[in-house]
Design a protein around this motif. Structure first.
Motif, PDB file in Angstrom:
ATOM      1  N   THR A  92       5.425  -5.925   5.520  1.00 47.90           N
ATOM      2  CA  THR A  92       5.925  -7.283   5.312  1.00 47.90           C
ATOM      3  C   THR A  92       4.806  -8.041   4.619  1.00 47.90           C
ATOM      4  OG1 THR A  92       5.091  -8.256   7.370  1.00 47.90           O
ATOM      5  CG2 THR A  92       7.233  -7.147   7.489  1.00 47.90           C
ATOM      6  N   TRP A  93       5.119  -9.197   4.082  1.00 49.95           N
ATOM      7  CA  TRP A  93       4.072  -9.972   3.414  1.00 49.95           C
ATOM      8  C   TRP A  93       2.979 -10.384   4.395  1.00 49.95           C
ATOM      9  CZ3 TRP A  93       8.302 -13.157   0.511  1.00 49.95           C
ATOM     10  CH2 TRP A  93       8.729 -12.428  -0.611  1.00 49.95           C
ATOM     11  N   GLY A  94       3.351 -10.714   5.618  1.00 51.50           N
ATOM     12  CA  GLY A  94       2.355 -11.072   6.623  1.00 51.50           C
ATOM     13  C   GLY A  94       1.473  -9.889   6.997  1.00 51.50           C
ATOM     14  N   THR A  95       2.077  -8.709   7.114  1.00 48.47           N
ATOM     15  CA  THR A  95       1.310  -7.503   7.412  1.00 48.47           C
ATOM     16  C   THR A  95       0.321  -7.195   6.303  1.00 48.47           C
ATOM     17  OG1 THR A  95       3.186  -6.610   8.654  1.00 48.47           O
ATOM     18  CG2 THR A  95       1.482  -5.053   7.976  1.00 48.47           C
ATOM     19  N   MET A  96       0.751  -7.388   5.054  1.00 51.57           N
ATOM     20  CA  MET A  96      -0.141  -7.134   3.918  1.00 51.57           C
ATOM     21  C   MET A  96      -1.342  -8.077   3.937  1.00 51.57           C
ATOM     22  SD  MET A  96       2.580  -6.379   0.835  1.00 51.57           S
ATOM     23  CE  MET A  96       1.280  -6.022  -0.355  1.00 51.57           C
ATOM     24  N   VAL A  97      -1.111  -9.343   4.284  1.00 51.62           N
ATOM     25  CA  VAL A  97      -2.224 -10.290   4.384  1.00 51.62           C
ATOM     26  C   VAL A  97      -3.166  -9.864   5.508  1.00 51.62           C
ATOM     27  CG1 VAL A  97      -2.858 -12.670   4.914  1.00 51.62           C
ATOM     28  CG2 VAL A  97      -0.898 -12.210   3.434  1.00 51.62           C
ATOM     29  N   ASN A  98      -2.600  -9.437   6.632  1.00 49.32           N
ATOM     30  CA  ASN A  98      -3.409  -9.004   7.771  1.00 49.32           C
ATOM     31  C   ASN A  98      -4.267  -7.795   7.406  1.00 49.32           C
ATOM     32  OD1 ASN A  98      -4.367  -8.815  10.437  1.00 49.32           O
ATOM     33  ND2 ASN A  98      -2.757  -7.373  10.975  1.00 49.32           N
ATOM     34  N   GLU A  99      -3.669  -6.841   6.696  1.00 51.25           N
ATOM     35  CA  GLU A  99      -4.413  -5.641   6.301  1.00 51.25           C
ATOM     36  C   GLU A  99      -5.480  -5.973   5.266  1.00 51.25           C
ATOM     37  OE1 GLU A  99      -1.333  -3.131   4.883  1.00 51.25           O
ATOM     38  OE2 GLU A  99      -0.740  -2.398   6.879  1.00 51.25           O
ATOM     39  N   GLY A 100      -5.171  -6.907   4.355  1.00 50.39           N
ATOM     40  CA  GLY A 100      -6.093  -7.208   3.273  1.00 50.39           C
ATOM     41  C   GLY A 100      -7.281  -8.060   3.671  1.00 50.39           C
ATOM     42  N   ARG A 101      -7.160  -8.808   4.784  1.00 46.07           N
ATOM     43  CA  ARG A 101      -8.239  -9.724   5.158  1.00 46.07           C
ATOM     44  C   ARG A 101      -9.531  -8.975   5.493  1.00 46.07           C
ATOM     45  NH1 ARG A 101      -8.927 -10.345  10.794  1.00 46.07           N
ATOM     46  NH2 ARG A 101      -7.405  -9.154  12.010  1.00 46.07           N
ATOM     47  N   GLN A 102      -9.426  -7.705   5.889  1.00 45.37           N
ATOM     48  CA  GLN A 102     -10.619  -6.929   6.215  1.00 45.37           C
ATOM     49  C   GLN A 102     -11.440  -6.596   4.972  1.00 45.37           C
ATOM     50  OE1 GLN A 102      -9.677  -3.594   8.950  1.00 45.37           O
ATOM     51  NE2 GLN A 102      -7.597  -4.429   9.026  1.00 45.37           N
ATOM     52  N   TYR A 103     -10.784  -6.665   3.812  1.00 43.38           N
ATOM     53  CA  TYR A 103     -11.458  -6.277   2.571  1.00 43.38           C
ATOM     54  C   TYR A 103     -11.502  -7.442   1.582  1.00 43.38           C
ATOM     55  CZ  TYR A 103     -10.158  -1.815   4.663  1.00 43.38           C
ATOM     56  OH  TYR A 103      -9.989  -0.771   5.544  1.00 43.38           O
ATOM     57  N   ILE A 104     -11.462  -8.657   2.110  1.00 41.23           N
ATOM     58  CA  ILE A 104     -11.365  -9.818   1.230  1.00 41.23           C
ATOM     59  C   ILE A 104     -12.598  -9.969   0.335  1.00 41.23           C
ATOM     60  CG2 ILE A 104     -12.349 -11.460   2.880  1.00 41.23           C
ATOM     61  CD1 ILE A 104     -10.153 -13.454   1.901  1.00 41.23           C
ATOM     62  N   ASP A 105     -13.752  -9.504   0.805  1.00 37.16           N
ATOM     63  CA  ASP A 105     -14.957  -9.597  -0.021  1.00 37.16           C
ATOM     64  C   ASP A 105     -14.932  -8.598  -1.171  1.00 37.16           C
ATOM     65  OD1 ASP A 105     -15.980 -11.598   1.558  1.00 37.16           O
ATOM     66  OD2 ASP A 105     -17.043 -10.217   2.894  1.00 37.16           O
ATOM     67  N   GLN A 106     -14.294  -7.441  -0.953  1.00 39.28           N
ATOM     68  CA  GLN A 106     -14.251  -6.393  -1.970  1.00 39.28           C
ATOM     69  C   GLN A 106     -13.018  -6.499  -2.856  1.00 39.28           C
ATOM     70  OE1 GLN A 106     -14.904  -3.604   1.621  1.00 39.28           O
ATOM     71  NE2 GLN A 106     -15.481  -2.361  -0.154  1.00 39.28           N
ATOM     72  N   ALA A 107     -11.899  -6.909  -2.252  1.00 39.86           N
ATOM     73  CA  ALA A 107     -10.629  -6.920  -2.989  1.00 39.86           C
ATOM     74  C   ALA A 107      -9.803  -8.120  -2.524  1.00 39.86           C
ATOM     75  CB  ALA A 107      -9.871  -5.607  -2.774  1.00 39.86           C
ATOM     76  N   PHE A 108     -10.165  -9.297  -3.014  1.00 42.84           N
ATOM     77  CA  PHE A 108      -9.493 -10.524  -2.579  1.00 42.84           C
ATOM     78  C   PHE A 108      -8.012 -10.550  -2.939  1.00 42.84           C
ATOM     79  CE2 PHE A 108     -10.668 -11.355  -6.920  1.00 42.84           C
ATOM     80  CZ  PHE A 108      -9.627 -12.107  -7.430  1.00 42.84           C
ATOM     81  N   LEU A 126       3.130 -14.215  12.679  1.00 43.07           N
ATOM     82  CA  LEU A 126       3.163 -13.217  13.746  1.00 43.07           C
ATOM     83  C   LEU A 126       2.602 -11.886  13.273  1.00 43.07           C
ATOM     84  CD1 LEU A 126       6.703 -13.937  15.275  1.00 43.07           C
ATOM     85  CD2 LEU A 126       4.487 -14.479  16.297  1.00 43.07           C
ATOM     86  N   SER A 127       2.984 -11.467  12.060  1.00 42.66           N
ATOM     87  CA  SER A 127       2.477 -10.205  11.518  1.00 42.66           C
ATOM     88  C   SER A 127       0.974 -10.281  11.287  1.00 42.66           C
ATOM     89  CB  SER A 127       3.195  -9.866  10.209  1.00 42.66           C
ATOM     90  OG  SER A 127       4.571  -9.641  10.424  1.00 42.66           O
ATOM     91  N   PHE A 128       0.513 -11.445  10.840  1.00 41.35           N
ATOM     92  CA  PHE A 128      -0.926 -11.623  10.623  1.00 41.35           C
ATOM     93  C   PHE A 128      -1.691 -11.472  11.932  1.00 41.35           C
ATOM     94  CE2 PHE A 128      -4.730 -14.305  10.362  1.00 41.35           C
ATOM     95  CZ  PHE A 128      -5.351 -13.761   9.242  1.00 41.35           C
ATOM     96  N   LEU A 129      -1.080 -11.955  13.028  1.00 43.81           N
ATOM     97  CA  LEU A 129      -1.713 -11.855  14.341  1.00 43.81           C
ATOM     98  C   LEU A 129      -1.506 -10.483  14.976  1.00 43.81           C
ATOM     99  CD1 LEU A 129      -0.716 -15.361  15.748  1.00 43.81           C
ATOM    100  CD2 LEU A 129      -2.973 -14.646  14.953  1.00 43.81           C
ATOM    101  N   GLY A 130      -0.708  -9.631  14.322  1.00 40.13           N
ATOM    102  CA  GLY A 130      -0.501  -8.273  14.809  1.00 40.13           C
ATOM    103  C   GLY A 130       0.546  -8.142  15.886  1.00 40.13           C
ATOM    104  N   VAL A 131       1.422  -9.143  16.044  1.00 38.92           N
ATOM    105  CA  VAL A 131       2.442  -9.089  17.094  1.00 38.92           C
ATOM    106  C   VAL A 131       3.851  -9.209  16.521  1.00 38.92           C
ATOM    107  CG1 VAL A 131       0.925  -9.971  18.887  1.00 38.92           C
ATOM    108  CG2 VAL A 131       2.198 -11.580  17.481  1.00 38.92           C
ATOM    109  N   GLY A 132       3.999  -8.947  15.239  1.00 36.71           N
ATOM    110  CA  GLY A 132       5.310  -9.057  14.617  1.00 36.71           C
ATOM    111  C   GLY A 132       6.038  -7.726  14.625  1.00 36.71           C
ATOM    112  N   VAL A 133       6.544  -7.341  13.471  1.00 34.60           N
ATOM    113  CA  VAL A 133       7.260  -6.077  13.357  1.00 34.60           C
ATOM    114  C   VAL A 133       6.272  -4.920  13.455  1.00 34.60           C
ATOM    115  CG1 VAL A 133       9.044  -7.143  11.938  1.00 34.60           C
ATOM    116  CG2 VAL A 133       7.079  -6.059  10.837  1.00 34.60           C
ATOM    117  N   ASP A 134       6.799  -3.702  13.493  1.00 37.20           N
ATOM    118  CA  ASP A 134       5.964  -2.504  13.533  1.00 37.20           C
ATOM    119  C   ASP A 134       4.954  -2.547  12.387  1.00 37.20           C
ATOM    120  OD1 ASP A 134       4.864   0.017  13.471  1.00 37.20           O
ATOM    121  OD2 ASP A 134       6.752   1.051  13.883  1.00 37.20           O
TER     122      ASP A 134
END
Length: 285
Positions: A233-249, A220-228
């Motif tokens: 959260t770990w899901g939020t961190m994955v969601n935020e990091g996916r935009q920079y996966i090429d630079q900082a996997f 849910l956090s990865f999809l942007g509909v979880g907690v604030d």
């Protein structure tokens, strides 16, 4: 008989008799301990930003696990995020168990309620978990409390089915019939005689729900509909990091590993708990 009983291993001994379960239990306890001690052991404030440190790799300039796109310490955020993710998982396990126990007892003990409640359980389980959770979070709104409530509604039918099945068997046993003949009140029979004999499967299923809820929260956090989104959260961190996966996997890899390790260890502990509470299953496997 006494000798046989004394030869049987105790519950904890049976639980850790498998090395994989022991290792999983140690790992999960360590994850819980470290996460909930995060305010004491965190290197920095998880929200502290440093533009010059953005996307630094692990081990650079004192950032043990690197820095994210805003220059925030990944290790500090990982520790604080773990506390939130574990709290959601535990909350869902408890609330869904309470709801499931109530529905399962009513469906299994009262025949006139069995059909409508069973159809309700079947209808809820017909929906994929993540789709039902998405719908409920969209209705309730995104917050930790609402995510716990939504996921509890999603997973409560799993507990309800187990309790209902056990209640249908237990309610016709001689000691329950004897309690009825003695005039024992229905609610006393339900809670004292029926529920006490369903605790084992409930505990096992609650352990698995704990793990499922952590995965669902991450989704849910990865999809942007979880907690604030401001709450790590770990899901939020994955969601935020996916935009920079090429630079900082590592921004995706590190929280992803935290989710995987925690869920896998919980699943192994659940398997061990099941075998310890029902030795017949251990012999069969």
């Amino acid at each position: 008989m006494a000798a046989t009983l004394s030869a049987e291993p105790n519950f904890f001994g049976a639980l850790i008799s498998r090395k994989s379960v022991l290792v999983a239990l140690v790992i999960f306890v360590a994850v819980v301990g470290i996460s909930f001690l995060s305010p004491l052991i965190s290197p920095t404030n998880p929200d502290a930003m440093s533009v010059r440190s953005r996307l630094l790799p692990p081990g650079s300039e004192g950032y043990l696990l690197g820095a994210d796109a805003f220059g925030r310490d990944v290790l500090s955020r990982l520790l604080f995020a773990g506390r939130v993710s574990l709290t959601i998982g535990l909350g869902v396990a408890i609330v869904s168990s309470v709801i499931g126990i109530l529905i399962g007892l009513l469906a299994g003990f009262f025949q006139r309620l069995d059909t409508p409640l069973s159809r309700l359980i079947d209808a809820m389980m017909a929906f994929p978990d993540i789709l039902l959770a998405l719908s409920l979070v969209a209705i309730f709104g995104g917050s930790m409390t609402n995510v716990i409530l939504a996921l509890s509604i999603v997973y409560a039918p799993r507990i309800a089915r187990i309790v209902r099945a056990s209640t249908l068997v237990i309610r016709v046993l001689p000691y329950v019939e004897a309690a009825r003949a003695l005039g024992t009140r229905t609610h006393v029979i339900m809670w004292t005689h029926v529920l006490r004999n369903t605790i084992s499967p409930i505990l096992v299923q609650a352990t698995f729900i704990f793990a499922y809820a952590m995965l669902a929260e991450a989704g849910l956090s990865f999809l942007g509909v979880g907690v604030d989104p401001e709450t790590p959260t770990w899901g939020t961190m994955v969601n935020e990091g996916r935009q920079y996966i090429d630079q900082a996997f590592f921004l995706v890899l590190i929280p992803g590993l935290a989710i995987s390790i925690s869920v896998l260890s919980l699943q192994l502990v659940g398997d061990g708990l099941r075998d310890a509470l029902d030795p017949r299953l251990a012999k069969e496997t």
